[in-house]
Scaffold this active site. Structure first.
Site, PDB file in Angstrom:
ATOM      1  N   ASP A   1       0.863  -1.186   0.000  1.00  0.00           N
ATOM      2  CA  ASP A   1       0.000   0.000   0.000  1.00  0.00           C
ATOM      3  C   ASP A   1       0.900   1.238   0.000  1.00  0.00           C
ATOM      4  O   ASP A   1       1.950   1.263   0.669  1.00  0.00           O
ATOM      5  CB  ASP A   1      -0.906  -0.018   1.227  1.00  0.00           C
ATOM      6  CG  ASP A   1      -1.846   1.181   1.259  1.00  0.00           C
ATOM      7  OD1 ASP A   1      -2.849   1.129   0.518  1.00  0.00           O
ATOM      8  OD2 ASP A   1      -1.563   2.113   2.028  1.00  0.00           O
ATOM      9  N   ILE A   2       0.510   2.275  -0.781  1.00  0.00           N
ATOM     10  CA  ILE A   2       1.306   3.525  -0.850  1.00  0.00           C
ATOM     11  C   ILE A   2       1.043   4.318   0.428  1.00  0.00           C
ATOM     12  O   ILE A   2      -0.118   4.554   0.802  1.00  0.00           O
ATOM     13  CB  ILE A   2       0.917   4.346  -2.086  1.00  0.00           C
ATOM     14  CG1 ILE A   2       1.165   3.524  -3.366  1.00  0.00           C
ATOM     15  CG2 ILE A   2       1.710   5.638  -2.148  1.00  0.00           C
ATOM     16  CD1 ILE A   2       0.696   4.219  -4.635  1.00  0.00           C
TER      17      ILE A   2
ATOM     18  N   GLU B   1      -5.011   2.338  -3.776  1.00  0.00           N
ATOM     19  CA  GLU B   1      -3.557   2.364  -3.828  1.00  0.00           C
ATOM     20  C   GLU B   1      -2.945   1.042  -3.360  1.00  0.00           C
ATOM     21  O   GLU B   1      -1.746   0.971  -3.105  1.00  0.00           O
ATOM     22  CB  GLU B   1      -3.014   3.517  -2.968  1.00  0.00           C
ATOM     23  CG  GLU B   1      -3.207   3.386  -1.475  1.00  0.00           C
ATOM     24  CD  GLU B   1      -4.574   3.857  -1.016  1.00  0.00           C
ATOM     25  OE1 GLU B   1      -4.785   4.001   0.191  1.00  0.00           O
ATOM     26  OE2 GLU B   1      -5.474   4.055  -1.883  1.00  0.00           O
TER      27      GLU B   1
END
Length: 542
Positions: A415-416, A458
């Protein structure tokens, strides 16, 4: 004439011949049976005559009047039996002569019986005289007894009926008569004279009776000889008849054999002739039918089949000619319709060719559109990576193969960090550019066998195929470092990622995603920009 009628007449002709042959054979067998019956009668007659001849010979020597009657009855019965046959034309006259001879024998024998009875009585009186003790002492009983003993049967002294009479007996009786006469002439007393006269009379009576018996015996011997001659003649006649009967039987058998050969030859050659005629008719008719139907099958509908007569083949040829006429008319109609149909077919063919080209063009477009939609259905529109639906389907298949073939694979969920700030500060367009750039980094860092999918927003999931957890952790660290060092968009932004890494341990798809998602959240809680995994190294043995 039809084939069926010809066959019926032929079979009737053969049956008539067989019937005539059967009738003639029946008559021959009747004749043969009659001859065999006559032969049986003749055989019975011979046995009866031989038996009667034996009885007659016994009768001549020892018989009585009743025996003669019995012989006559037997001969009469034989005559009644053999007069029913035609094989012995003179048998009735011969049997009548035979019976006449037996009647004479019976008469002679009755006379002999009477003579023997008188002879017995006379002999008894003579014996009584000889045995009388009151006779004079000079009566020489020993001399008389010696003469009587010499003239009688020594085994049966008192049964004169069993004696053989001859000239010697007469000589002995003459001696006794002469002795009695000498006693009478020299008798000294009246008793002696009476005894001598009685002895003389008895001896003369015996002499006369014996003489009569000798004559009767001679007559019996003559009759017996005549009877034997008659029986021999009858036997010879019957032998001749038996020879004729055998010759007749041989002729009958020979005639039957010749007739059988003749009838078989007639039936055989008649059958061959009839079959040859029928075969020729059938072959010629079949040849005409075959040639005609071949011409018609080749398209010569104007050809006609000509077969003379009124049988089945002629009827069939007429039917085939009618069929050819129908085919000729139908062919003309078909040719006309075919010309019209060819024009219609040409026009329809052009239309179909044009339609075919249009359909091929549309089909190509459909294939292209299908491929496009298939790719769209499996691909994330923004990043070009696989979408979530494809990922779930792939994980189900990978888990099934791992169970079946005992494979392993690892999974990474990243995950960003603070991606919401990027969207809020720089806008969603910049956020989309960041996602595209991250997808390019992931594609370069992974193998072709690995699956990279945008899981949502994301979040990205990478499935490392046939990869143990240790190797997956190394690859995940390499990806984190490349992302941290990369520059995103024209604004030269820097981002980091937080990720969880785990491996397949007999999970289901949902349990596997839940476990890696929990590891990813743990990485967030651990300060972000890190990799959290559940690898537990094996402890060294003490």
């Amino acid at each position: 004439m039809s084939i069926r009628r010809r066959l019926f007449l032929s079979l009737s002709f053969i049956l008539i011949i067989l019937l005539a042959f059967g009738i003639y054979m029946h008559n021959l067998y009747q004749t043969l049976a009659q001859h065999m019956e006559d032969a049986s009668v003749i055989s019975l007659t011979l046995r009866s005559l031989q038996h009667t001849q034996i009885d007659q010979a016994s009768f001549v020597k020892y018989g009585k009047a009743d025996d003669a009657n019995s012989c006559c009855r037997e001969i009469t019965e034989v005559k009644n039996e053999i007069t029913h046959t035609t094989l012995l034309p003179g048998i009735e006259a011969q049997t009548n002569s035979y019976i006449a001879y037996l009647e004479q024998l019976k008469i002679v024998r009755i006379q002999m019986v009477e003579s023997e009875k008188y002879l017995n009585e006379t002999s008894s009186a003579l014996m009584a005289l000889i045995s009388d003790e009151t006779q004079p002492p000079n009566f020489d009983r020993a001399y008389i007894l010696s003469k009587l003993v010499d003239g009688m049967n020594t085994e049966n002294r008192y049964q004169l009926s069993n004696r053989q009479y001859g000239v010697e007996q007469l000589a002995y009786l003459n001696d006794i008569s002469a002795y009695a006469e000498s006693i009478r002439r020299t008798a000294s007393t009246s008793e002696m004279a009476e005894t001598a006269i009685m002895l003389f009379n008895l001896s003369r009576d015996l002499y006369d009776v014996n003489k009569d018996l000798i004559t009767l015996r001679q007559n019996l011997e003559k009759l017996t000889l005549q009877l034997n001659t008659l029986v021999d003649n009858m036997t010879n006649d019957m032998d001749s008849v038996m020879l004729d009967l055998r010759q007749t039987n041989e002729r009958v058998v020979y005639q039957i054999k010749n007739l059988y050969i003749t009838m078989f030859s007639i039936i055989f050659f008649a059958s061959i002739f009839i079959l040859a005629q029928l075969s020729a008719r059938i072959n010629n008719s079949l040849k005409s039918l075959t040639d005609g139907t071949k011409r018609i099958s080749e398209g010569d509908y104007n050809s006609n089949i000509i077969i003379d007569g009124n049988d089945e083949f002629a009827t069939l040829s007429t039917s085939i000619n009618s069929m050819a006429e129908t085919l000729r008319n139908a062919h003309f109609s078909i040719v006309t319709y075919n010309n019209q149909l060819e024009k219609m077919v040409d026009a329809k063919t052009m239309e179909l060719l044009q339609t075919k080209d249009d359909l091929e063009h549309l089909n190509r477009k459909l294939v292209q559109e299908k491929e496009k939609y298939v790719i769209l259905a499996m691909t994330d529109a923004l990043t070009g990576l696989k979408n979530r639906a494809f990922l779930i389907s792939y994980l189900d298949q990978a888990i099934n193969e791992a169970k079946r073939y005992h494979h392993t694979f690892s999974i990474m969920l990243l995950d960003i960090d603070f991606f919401k700030h990027v969207n809020d500060q720089y806008g969603h367009h910049t956020g989309d550019e960041v996602l595209k750039s991250l997808a390019e980094i992931l594609n370069k860092a992974c193998r072709q066998a690995d699956i990279i999918a945008r899981y949502g927003g994301e979040e990205f999931i990478i499935v490392f195929a046939s990869t143990p957890l240790e190797s997956a952790i190394v690859t995940a660290e390499r990806i984190r470092e490349k992302v941290s060092a990369a520059h995103f968009t024209a604004l030269d932004l820097h981002i980091t990622i937080s990720a969880g890494v785990t491996t397949y341990r007999g999970d289901t798809t949902s349990s596997l995603i839940e476990r890696v998602d929990a590891l990813q959240y743990k990485a967030k809680d651990s300060g972000r920009n890190c990799i959290i995994h559940d690898f537990e190294p094996e402890s060294d043995p003490v």
